[in-house]
Scaffold this motif. Sequence first.
Motif, PDB file in Angstrom:
ATOM      1  N   TRP A  64      19.722  11.697   0.662  1.00  0.00           N
ATOM      2  CA  TRP A  64      18.389  11.338   0.262  1.00  0.00           C
ATOM      3  C   TRP A  64      17.408  12.215   1.015  1.00  0.00           C
ATOM      4  O   TRP A  64      17.673  12.628   2.205  1.00  0.00           O
ATOM      5  CB  TRP A  64      18.055   9.771   1.076  1.00  0.00           C
ATOM      6  N   PHE A  65      16.389  12.717   0.395  1.00  0.00           N
ATOM      7  CA  PHE A  65      15.281  13.388   1.028  1.00  0.00           C
ATOM      8  C   PHE A  65      13.879  12.922   0.696  1.00  0.00           C
ATOM      9  O   PHE A  65      13.754  12.666  -0.328  1.00  0.00           O
ATOM     10  CB  PHE A  65      15.499  14.901   0.340  1.00  0.00           C
ATOM     11  N   ALA A  66      13.375  12.453   1.902  1.00  0.00           N
ATOM     12  CA  ALA A  66      11.848  12.232   1.678  1.00  0.00           C
ATOM     13  C   ALA A  66      11.098  13.632   1.521  1.00  0.00           C
ATOM     14  O   ALA A  66      11.191  14.547   2.442  1.00  0.00           O
ATOM     15  CB  ALA A  66      11.597  11.423   3.015  1.00  0.00           C
ATOM     16  N   VAL A  67      10.221  13.584   0.629  1.00  0.00           N
ATOM     17  CA  VAL A  67       9.749  14.938   0.214  1.00  0.00           C
ATOM     18  C   VAL A  67       8.260  14.864   0.342  1.00  0.00           C
ATOM     19  O   VAL A  67       7.316  15.516  -0.014  1.00  0.00           O
ATOM     20  CB  VAL A  67      10.219  15.483  -1.159  1.00  0.00           C
ATOM     21  N   GLY A  68       7.820  13.693   0.973  1.00  0.00           N
ATOM     22  CA  GLY A  68       6.314  13.462   0.889  1.00  0.00           C
ATOM     23  C   GLY A  68       5.596  12.871  -0.295  1.00  0.00           C
ATOM     24  O   GLY A  68       6.403  12.869  -1.189  1.00  0.00           O
ATOM     25  N   VAL A 126       0.848  -1.229  -0.016  1.00  0.00           N
ATOM     26  CA  VAL A 126       0.071   0.029   0.169  1.00  0.00           C
ATOM     27  C   VAL A 126       0.845   1.298   0.158  1.00  0.00           C
ATOM     28  O   VAL A 126       0.645   2.226  -0.780  1.00  0.00           O
ATOM     29  CB  VAL A 126      -0.961   0.141   1.042  1.00  0.00           C
ATOM     30  N   LYS A 127       1.785   1.282   0.829  1.00  0.00           N
ATOM     31  CA  LYS A 127       2.887   2.432   1.022  1.00  0.00           C
ATOM     32  C   LYS A 127       3.918   2.260   0.089  1.00  0.00           C
ATOM     33  O   LYS A 127       4.949   1.427   0.642  1.00  0.00           O
ATOM     34  CB  LYS A 127       3.177   2.535   2.372  1.00  0.00           C
ATOM     35  N   MET A 128       4.025   3.047  -0.943  1.00  0.00           N
ATOM     36  CA  MET A 128       5.284   2.761  -1.851  1.00  0.00           C
ATOM     37  C   MET A 128       6.042   3.884  -2.035  1.00  0.00           C
ATOM     38  O   MET A 128       5.210   4.910  -2.178  1.00  0.00           O
ATOM     39  CB  MET A 128       4.465   2.456  -3.288  1.00  0.00           C
ATOM     40  N   GLN A 129       7.052   3.912  -2.074  1.00  0.00           N
ATOM     41  CA  GLN A 129       7.953   5.106  -2.165  1.00  0.00           C
ATOM     42  C   GLN A 129       8.683   5.025  -3.803  1.00  0.00           C
ATOM     43  O   GLN A 129       9.207   4.049  -3.878  1.00  0.00           O
ATOM     44  CB  GLN A 129       9.169   4.970  -1.237  1.00  0.00           C
ATOM     45  N   MET A 130       8.346   6.201  -4.444  1.00  0.00           N
ATOM     46  CA  MET A 130       9.131   6.362  -5.798  1.00  0.00           C
ATOM     47  C   MET A 130      10.505   6.952  -5.373  1.00  0.00           C
ATOM     48  O   MET A 130      10.729   8.095  -4.946  1.00  0.00           O
ATOM     49  CB  MET A 130       8.358   7.138  -6.368  1.00  0.00           C
ATOM     50  N   ARG A 131      11.602   6.270  -5.416  1.00  0.00           N
ATOM     51  CA  ARG A 131      12.892   6.808  -5.418  1.00  0.00           C
ATOM     52  C   ARG A 131      13.680   7.300  -6.692  1.00  0.00           C
ATOM     53  O   ARG A 131      13.390   6.470  -7.651  1.00  0.00           O
ATOM     54  CB  ARG A 131      13.817   5.773  -4.851  1.00  0.00           C
ATOM     55  N   GLY A 158       4.950   9.911  -1.045  1.00  0.00           N
ATOM     56  CA  GLY A 158       5.628   8.747  -1.566  1.00  0.00           C
ATOM     57  C   GLY A 158       6.744   9.002  -2.439  1.00  0.00           C
ATOM     58  O   GLY A 158       7.096   7.996  -3.200  1.00  0.00           O
ATOM     59  N   ILE A 159       7.693   9.968  -2.298  1.00  0.00           N
ATOM     60  CA  ILE A 159       8.592  10.185  -3.311  1.00  0.00           C
ATOM     61  C   ILE A 159       9.827  10.757  -2.361  1.00  0.00           C
ATOM     62  O   ILE A 159       9.703  11.309  -1.349  1.00  0.00           O
ATOM     63  CB  ILE A 159       8.355  11.613  -3.957  1.00  0.00           C
ATOM     64  N   GLU A 160      10.983   9.959  -2.623  1.00  0.00           N
ATOM     65  CA  GLU A 160      12.224  10.335  -2.102  1.00  0.00           C
ATOM     66  C   GLU A 160      13.123  10.498  -3.452  1.00  0.00           C
ATOM     67  O   GLU A 160      13.420  10.089  -4.336  1.00  0.00           O
ATOM     68  CB  GLU A 160      12.745   8.804  -1.456  1.00  0.00           C
ATOM     69  N   LEU A 161      14.074  11.695  -2.717  1.00  0.00           N
ATOM     70  CA  LEU A 161      15.054  12.334  -4.009  1.00  0.00           C
ATOM     71  C   LEU A 161      16.292  11.976  -3.482  1.00  0.00           C
ATOM     72  O   LEU A 161      16.717  12.119  -2.482  1.00  0.00           O
ATOM     73  CB  LEU A 161      14.650  13.741  -4.070  1.00  0.00           C
ATOM     74  N   LEU A 162      16.994  11.556  -4.427  1.00  0.00           N
ATOM     75  CA  LEU A 162      18.636  11.471  -4.205  1.00  0.00           C
ATOM     76  C   LEU A 162      19.305  12.493  -4.894  1.00  0.00           C
ATOM     77  O   LEU A 162      19.223  12.629  -6.255  1.00  0.00           O
ATOM     78  CB  LEU A 162      19.084   9.983  -4.847  1.00  0.00           C
ATOM     79  N   ASP A 163      19.912  13.614  -3.859  1.00  0.00           N
ATOM     80  CA  ASP A 163      20.631  14.437  -4.583  1.00  0.00           C
ATOM     81  C   ASP A 163      22.039  14.096  -4.794  1.00  0.00           C
ATOM     82  O   ASP A 163      22.643  13.469  -3.872  1.00  0.00           O
ATOM     83  CB  ASP A 163      20.730  15.755  -3.475  1.00  0.00           C
ATOM     84  N   THR A 164      22.587  14.207  -5.936  1.00  0.00           N
ATOM     85  CA  THR A 164      23.906  14.009  -6.465  1.00  0.00           C
ATOM     86  C   THR A 164      24.655  14.854  -6.361  1.00  0.00           C
ATOM     87  O   THR A 164      25.535  15.246  -7.376  1.00  0.00           O
ATOM     88  CB  THR A 164      23.759  13.310  -7.874  1.00  0.00           C
TER      89      THR A 164
END
Length: 180
Positions: free
Chosen positions: A168-172, A125-130, A174-180
Amino acid sequence: KGGSIMTATKINWFPGHMKKTQREIKENLKLVDAVIEIRDARIAASSANPDIDRLCEGKPRIILLNKSDLCEVRATKEWINKLTSENIMVLEVNCLTGKGLNQIKPALENLLKERLDRLRKKGLVKMQMRVMVVGIPNTGKSSFINKMAGSNRAKVADKPGVTRSNSWFAVGSGIELLDT
């Protein structure tokens, strides 16, 4: 007699930090579902890293044309049409004001539809888009992350090279962002 001896010196124009970044992108690509490439809308071709196509091959990708409010509307539309015709998803945004950022989640869900559907069928149900955020310096990567996160967590400056390590930044939503 009296002549000078010229020696050939090989000049390495590809700095070590660029090679390191390429290696890190390749290594971290397996950790993400998609890639967001940020370009400056005013110089959409010049602000593209020519290695991104090769490095991110096979990963779903969205190109954000940032600072679109500083660019001619006609020119931005032409870039959107050109890139879209190459089967690349493109969004027009302003990472400082937040204009257009509400399109990110639906675009990612569309891009990752098959994967998300598979996970739903398995009962998740809870899916993160990385998502990995890439782009040349000063295109607005950290500003994008901060606006998405709703806070100033990624360091921003008007000079290149401020981001020194991957974060890594969880931005709500269901999205997590990887800053390079």
